[in-house]
Write a protein that holds these residues in place. Sequence first.
Motif, mmCIF file in Angstrom:
data_model
loop_
_atom_site.group_PDB
_atom_site.id
_atom_site.type_symbol
_atom_site.label_atom_id
_atom_site.label_comp_id
_atom_site.label_asym_id
_atom_site.label_seq_id
_atom_site.Cartn_x
_atom_site.Cartn_y
_atom_site.Cartn_z
ATOM 1 N N ILE A 84 0.843 -1.197 0.000
ATOM 2 C CA ILE A 84 0.000 0.000 0.000
ATOM 3 C C ILE A 84 0.879 1.249 0.000
ATOM 4 C CG2 ILE A 84 -2.209 -0.767 0.978
ATOM 5 C CD1 ILE A 84 -1.035 -0.073 3.746
ATOM 6 N N PRO A 85 0.464 2.263 -0.779
ATOM 7 C CA PRO A 85 1.250 3.487 -0.816
ATOM 8 C C PRO A 85 1.221 4.208 0.527
ATOM 9 C CG PRO A 85 -0.689 3.640 -2.248
ATOM 10 C CD PRO A 85 -0.726 2.301 -1.629
ATOM 11 N N VAL A 86 2.253 5.015 0.781
ATOM 12 C CA VAL A 86 2.279 5.795 2.028
ATOM 13 C C VAL A 86 1.214 6.886 1.968
ATOM 14 C CG1 VAL A 86 3.664 7.265 3.506
ATOM 15 C CG2 VAL A 86 4.702 5.310 2.384
ATOM 16 N N LEU A 87 1.167 7.580 0.845
ATOM 17 C CA LEU A 87 0.086 8.559 0.671
ATOM 18 C C LEU A 87 -0.555 8.336 -0.689
ATOM 19 C CD1 LEU A 87 -1.322 11.119 1.921
ATOM 20 C CD2 LEU A 87 0.082 12.432 0.336
ATOM 21 N N GLU A 88 -1.850 8.288 -0.681
ATOM 22 C CA GLU A 88 -2.570 8.101 -1.941
ATOM 23 C C GLU A 88 -3.722 9.092 -2.010
ATOM 24 O OE1 GLU A 88 -4.520 4.353 -2.390
ATOM 25 O OE2 GLU A 88 -4.502 4.509 -4.578
ATOM 26 N N ARG A 144 -5.542 8.897 1.451
ATOM 27 C CA ARG A 144 -5.224 7.809 2.377
ATOM 28 C C ARG A 144 -3.760 7.856 2.769
ATOM 29 N NH1 ARG A 144 -8.664 3.500 2.710
ATOM 30 N NH2 ARG A 144 -10.613 3.791 1.570
ATOM 31 N N PHE A 145 -3.523 7.772 4.078
ATOM 32 C CA PHE A 145 -2.162 7.704 4.586
ATOM 33 C C PHE A 145 -1.956 6.309 5.170
ATOM 34 C CE2 PHE A 145 0.858 8.182 8.117
ATOM 35 C CZ PHE A 145 1.952 8.638 7.410
ATOM 36 N N GLN A 146 -1.035 5.552 4.615
ATOM 37 C CA GLN A 146 -0.801 4.164 5.005
ATOM 38 C C GLN A 146 -2.116 3.387 5.067
ATOM 39 O OE1 GLN A 146 1.446 4.783 8.645
ATOM 40 N NE2 GLN A 146 3.370 4.608 7.488
ATOM 41 N N GLY A 147 -2.960 3.637 4.075
ATOM 42 C CA GLY A 147 -4.211 2.905 3.967
ATOM 43 C C GLY A 147 -5.366 3.511 4.737
ATOM 44 N N GLU A 148 -5.072 4.497 5.613
ATOM 45 C CA GLU A 148 -6.146 5.085 6.420
ATOM 46 C C GLU A 148 -6.655 6.381 5.807
ATOM 47 O OE1 GLU A 148 -6.078 5.572 10.834
ATOM 48 O OE2 GLU A 148 -4.289 4.335 10.611
#
Lengths: 312, 276
Positions: B2-6, B69-73
């Motif tokens: 998962i990307p760090v920031l998306e 999303r940051f680390q998926g959140e």
Amino acid sequence: MKRYVIRRLLLAIPLLLAISFVCFVFINIIPSNPAEVALRVQQMPVITEEAIAEMEVMLGLNKPFIVRYFDWVLGCLHGDFGINYVNPARTVAGELARCLPATLQLAAVSFVIVLVLSVPIGFLCAVYKDGWFDKIMRAIIFISTAMPAYWVGLLLMWGISVKLDLLPTNGSGTWQHLILPSFTVALSYISTYIRLIRNNMLENMNQDYVLYANVRGLPQKSIMVKHILKNSMHTCIVAMGMSIPQMIAGTIVVENVFSWPGLGTLCISSIFNRDLPVIQTYVLLIGVLFVVFNLVFDVLQTVSDPRLRKED
Amino acid sequence: MIPVLELHDLCVTLRQHRRAIELVKGVSFSVHAGECLGVLGESGSGKSMSIKAAMGLLNKSFLVSGSARFQGEELLGKSAEELRRLRGGKVGIVLQNPMTCFDPLYRIGQQISETFLAHNSWSADEIRNRSLALLEKMQIRNPEEVLEKYPHQLSGGMLQRIMIGIATSMEPALLVADEPTTAIDAITQFEILDELIRIKRDANTAMIFISHDLDAISRVADRIVVLNQGQVVDQGDFDHILHHASDPYTKLLVEKRADVMRRYCQVLQGKERNYA
Ligand SMILES: Nc1ncnc2c1ncn2[C@@H]1O[C@H](COP(=O)(O)OP(=O)(O)O)[C@@H](O)[C@H]1O
Ligand SMILES: [Mg+2]
């Protein structure tokens, strides 16, 4: 810094001379003879030409205008501010010293009221900009700036003292006597400073350092108080400090409304009695206060601002 | 992975006087750990706005929609307190104007320690040691003295370095550098870029490097997205942007730079001819 202070004080001397001279000229334009008024106030039954002439000699009024002015200035340098025309047994210095404490008390209490009310209210108005609190306060400020102090004073006296009978209408002595006059003096300053602090804070909120404080994840409370409020207060220091002599001078009207036995009341009665030395010295005193407070708060601001302060 | 920031279809709308102005119109990009994403675009194209929106740095007059999303959140909709803990902790951000970013009334040491205290409960000694370590890592001489200085007593490059030091001190998963070289002179720019390259190499940090300067971006970024008027108009590696850009705006940016370079060379050559 020391040299700066000395230079400012030296520069103040011609300024004070100019102020006192203009004041002297204006008082002397008033078309009535102080000697005659003095005799009348002393309740002399028949006022004859000789009595007036005798009084004029006694008060030094027979000398030319310029000579009288320089006599007075030279006297001031020796700490002799002249005698009371109406009651020659009293010195001007004594009269002012008698009335000064009451005025200082009034001004000090007013200043505390101003600080205690305007800083938190201005702060909250900025934090909750356009919220209900801000809107109500803005309306109150708008109304109160439009009302002159003597009218507010009379209104308060009528409402709180006469109708509700909560506080004494006039005079002095207890802390209850202080409330209405000091609040009246404070009122116009409160609205000015609420507006000043609110706008200063809003301006500061758009600064980069606030964005960066948020970027660093500082808590909102700390950003608002430690950073924004401190920076805003900083630009208000001189304005706030200058309001102290303004209040001391500005109590004239309010003191008369509430019969407060201070400098203002003394000054008004001296004007009615053509008591020239008292008026002269009062104006000089206020001038000195302005110069001194201006200097003190300039220095304070310089010392408290790291950008202006010279670090060794 | 998962990307760090998306960012996905991120929109920012400013409501002002009953009008709505779309400042960011559906921006999507992502950055992975150990990667540096360059965000290229001229000033006013919405580069800073996209990051501010994702990190909760905009006030209520801005309406943010889409997803970040940051680390998926998901970040949008997180409470102000959660976002605050993220900023300065897991997400380090470096801003453009180092000279105006520090509070003029506090010493550098105080501003570093208040940042530490906002995220940790360290003792005074530990804070001091970490502050000194931070400055040393950024190759700042006389760190003890610098801690006692006020911002106006330091140079822009020095302050920029301190900013990078603060941003990286909490071992962030994401480092955002928003035009970190725009406000400082060329030599310092070079050093700052080196610093960022070193951070990327040493720590496995995801990095977003925002700039309008193609040269600066080409030095640090592995991948580039081009923003124009609030939209992503192109993306790819440097070679792609330079030679195979499909978007007319990107081509324009590249050509302008080529133009400038050509003129620069001409001037240089002209000078050489004059000297000869
Ligand atoms: N506080 C603000 N209020 C209104 N408009 C803003 C504000 N900040 C930025 N903008 C607008 O948003 C757009 C994008 O700005 P920004 O993201 O800062 O550009 P940049 O790409 O240079 O970082 C610009 O058109 C700018 O005018
Ligand atoms: Mg920007």
